[in-house]
Design a protein around this motif. Sequence first.
Motif, mmCIF file in Angstrom:
data_model
loop_
_atom_site.group_PDB
_atom_site.id
_atom_site.type_symbol
_atom_site.label_atom_id
_atom_site.label_comp_id
_atom_site.label_asym_id
_atom_site.label_seq_id
_atom_site.Cartn_x
_atom_site.Cartn_y
_atom_site.Cartn_z
ATOM 1 N N GLU A 249 43.267 45.502 39.428
ATOM 2 C CA GLU A 249 44.684 45.403 39.088
ATOM 3 C C GLU A 249 44.861 45.344 37.574
ATOM 4 O O GLU A 249 44.220 44.546 36.880
ATOM 5 C CB GLU A 249 45.283 44.153 39.729
ATOM 6 C CG GLU A 249 46.770 43.953 39.466
ATOM 7 C CD GLU A 249 47.646 44.930 40.229
ATOM 8 O OE1 GLU A 249 48.841 45.022 39.883
ATOM 9 O OE2 GLU A 249 47.143 45.583 41.166
ATOM 10 N N THR B 280 44.787 42.018 34.949
ATOM 11 C CA THR B 280 43.946 40.875 35.308
ATOM 12 C C THR B 280 43.033 40.474 34.157
ATOM 13 O O THR B 280 42.697 39.303 34.006
ATOM 14 C CB THR B 280 43.089 41.197 36.538
ATOM 15 O OG1 THR B 280 42.396 42.434 36.323
ATOM 16 C CG2 THR B 280 43.936 41.312 37.783
ATOM 17 N N LEU C 251 47.386 43.712 45.383
ATOM 18 C CA LEU C 251 46.656 43.974 44.141
ATOM 19 C C LEU C 251 45.704 45.148 44.338
ATOM 20 O O LEU C 251 45.141 45.341 45.410
ATOM 21 C CB LEU C 251 45.858 42.739 43.715
ATOM 22 C CG LEU C 251 46.640 41.440 43.539
ATOM 23 C CD1 LEU C 251 45.687 40.273 43.290
ATOM 24 C CD2 LEU C 251 47.635 41.566 42.390
ATOM 25 N N GLU C 252 45.521 45.922 43.257
ATOM 26 C CA GLU C 252 44.619 47.061 43.303
ATOM 27 C C GLU C 252 43.165 46.608 43.204
ATOM 28 O O GLU C 252 42.822 45.746 42.401
ATOM 29 C CB GLU C 252 44.899 48.034 42.146
ATOM 30 C CG GLU C 252 46.098 48.924 42.326
ATOM 31 C CD GLU C 252 46.176 49.962 41.224
ATOM 32 O OE1 GLU C 252 45.964 51.155 41.518
ATOM 33 O OE2 GLU C 252 46.449 49.579 40.065
ATOM 34 N N SER D 271 52.019 44.554 32.052
ATOM 35 C CA SER D 271 51.197 44.344 33.250
ATOM 36 C C SER D 271 50.633 42.930 33.273
ATOM 37 O O SER D 271 50.555 42.288 34.331
ATOM 38 C CB SER D 271 50.053 45.360 33.286
ATOM 39 O OG SER D 271 50.556 46.678 33.334
ATOM 40 N N TRP E 257 42.027 42.093 48.347
ATOM 41 C CA TRP E 257 42.897 42.309 47.183
ATOM 42 C C TRP E 257 44.149 43.086 47.585
ATOM 43 O O TRP E 257 45.260 42.756 47.163
ATOM 44 C CB TRP E 257 42.130 43.042 46.089
ATOM 45 C CG TRP E 257 41.258 42.150 45.261
ATOM 46 C CD1 TRP E 257 40.185 41.423 45.688
ATOM 47 C CD2 TRP E 257 41.394 41.868 43.868
ATOM 48 N NE1 TRP E 257 39.637 40.709 44.652
ATOM 49 C CE2 TRP E 257 40.355 40.967 43.520
ATOM 50 C CE3 TRP E 257 42.269 42.302 42.870
ATOM 51 C CZ2 TRP E 257 40.193 40.492 42.220
ATOM 52 C CZ3 TRP E 257 42.103 41.837 41.578
ATOM 53 C CH2 TRP E 257 41.076 40.931 41.259
#
Length: 737
Positions: free
Chosen positions: A644, A647, A619-620, A434, A614
Amino acid sequence: MVAKQPRCLFLAWNAWPHDRGGDRVTVVPKVGFGQDARWAAGGSADGGPLDRALLGGDPAVRVPEACWLDGGAAWLRIEGRDLSYPIVLLGAMGAWIEPDYRTSFPFGSVVRVRLYAGDVEIGPLSAVLVLQSMGLRGPLIGLSFEDGTPSRAAGQIRDVLRALVDAGTAKAAAASLFRPSATDAGQVREIIDDPRRVRNILGFLLRRKGVVRRAAESAPPLCVMLGEVGAGTVTWFGIKGWSEDAAVEIAGQNSVFRFNVRADEVRPGELVSALPARVERLRKSLLQRGVEADLTARFLHPEWLHIPPIEADVVDVSFSGLRMALTRGHPPLLPRHKLSLELPDGDDGVVHLRGEVRSVSAVEGADTQLCSVHVTAARREDERRWLRLVSRILHATTYGGTAWQAELWDLFDSSGYFNLSGRRPEHFEAIKPSFLTMAQKAAAVPHLLYNVACLSEHGIEGNFSIMKPYHSTWMIHQLAKRPKSASNLSSRQVLRDMFTRCFEHAMSDPECGWIIAYAEAHVAWNERSLFEFARARHETGHVLSLPFRLMGVDARAAPRAPREAGGPIEIGEPTPGEQAALLGLLCATSPRMYAEALDLVPGRLGMGPCVERWRSAGLERERALLVARQHGEPLAVAVLELGELGTNLFRLLDSVRIFPMRPGGDAALGPLLDAACGWFRSHDRKSFIYFGERGKLTFDGPAGLHDLGEGRLWIVAREIVPEFVEHIYRLTEPKPR
């Protein structure tokens, strides 16, 4: 003493062997913001209820404040004129049109306008005509709606923008286009008369050279060095021919300091004066540095529209401006001239800027005019290109934006980052894919995520990251540096360059109001750089540091809730009244900076605009609220946040904060963490962070909660970021040889 195994440093503040400071803590008074009526938590807690199920579903999408429109999507007509003009930019604050040069407009006057979009007519509205810039096709004219926009018209404009966005004929515009420039905001000239601050400023200017400006106009300026600062005196070195009262100017990192000095004692080569009673500080809003590579600006002269576009060499730049040399043979520019500029971005593209000439000066002995121009990006894509271009020029040793790559993994390993908080390198393997995926995503969204790597001929020497997790807040994190290097860059220079670039990046955002950090409480560098700065200035209300306990929670092994005293505890979604009660509690018991920076205020409790920003970047980001009730009364509220994955390696965006609502609210800790585990599992998270800021941390249960150490939440307001950068500049001065 040098510690071989650094303890927890949640943002990897100095993830290399370091010395330890004492256990001093920062005492910050809880200055509530309840006195301000604007912060009273009355009525709806979020400007209205959170109109979505907090344990699932998408948040309500908010319409952008302003949008660029496709040609013909909406039109504007000025009363008294026959023609209608296509709107290129529209918001509740105003509109921009782009007619041709054949029509003249009474700039500065108030006109009545009507807006048309499909079958919708809005107005009439009062607006001030402003010339925004002179484009290559025609003037760009802004109409600023006077005294705001009537609520009915503002609602109609938002409805139109929503429909146009849904139809694909409108795109979100840069947030600063209808606002005053961030570089114009804030104090440029400051008088400091607090003796402690005067002494601090003199302290970090030690061994700096300055200029003595004497009262007599015919007296040439002298060079001086600030040598020593005593209890009530200052010693200046390198003096010859100076005995009268004079002003001394010394340049810092981003400010010029001016002292009025009277010579009390003159010795050979030095002078002793009393400690200045005050200091005048002239702040440069952002650094401006020279351009070594060839860079040419192209523009149309605003008063000579029919001659070919002019090309001028750019001699220096900042994020907010540039200076260019206009050679002989071109019509001169004058202050207040509006320009539309085009510059190559270094990647076979073009940056489009809107500019205003601020000052003009002649170069002695040459037929050249130097023009200082304040600039802003014309569109969102130009913001990103301009940011990358200026960053390359300003920072020779650091590389920003696209340094999220596999080389960083080796840096974190060699710096000791993976051994923080009792972790081992293998603990981070699960998040590695990730993290590396974020390399590609982050490079495209510098307005949300930005990474700074310090480079040398031997590779990456250090890393510092910054992100924008809240509406007007940037967060610094993941600071790491190689413990040993064959590079010519010193550790101090690496720190200075990375700090400077990260903070300049945040300050280039017009919305930036706060910069925060989650810092380990007992690290000497944090003590000197963050906590000492907060202690010295906490009375200003612009900086603070608050204690917390960082706890890691394994969502797969949820803690068992303790036996409830007084009856069962039920978990659910808070009602609007309970949301208002939470905001009222924060208003009464928390510093205003804390609530503002973390979006725990009316109108932003649901984080709608931030979440949408976001998500629009792929992006979450999400926030949810859970309330624990006993006999129908709220015991405590949990604020859950999701970010996200990748990050932050310690998952600081996947977090929970719990606020007891009344005495005995600590009893809800276990049930709320149980519910939080279920919420994070439903979002495919195996663990999350609990910020223990209030109440007790003890409860019965299996080993699902891991103590990661004591930390402090550090918050600094935009107003004194230049002063903080000066503080870092002083700490990272090269060691005397």
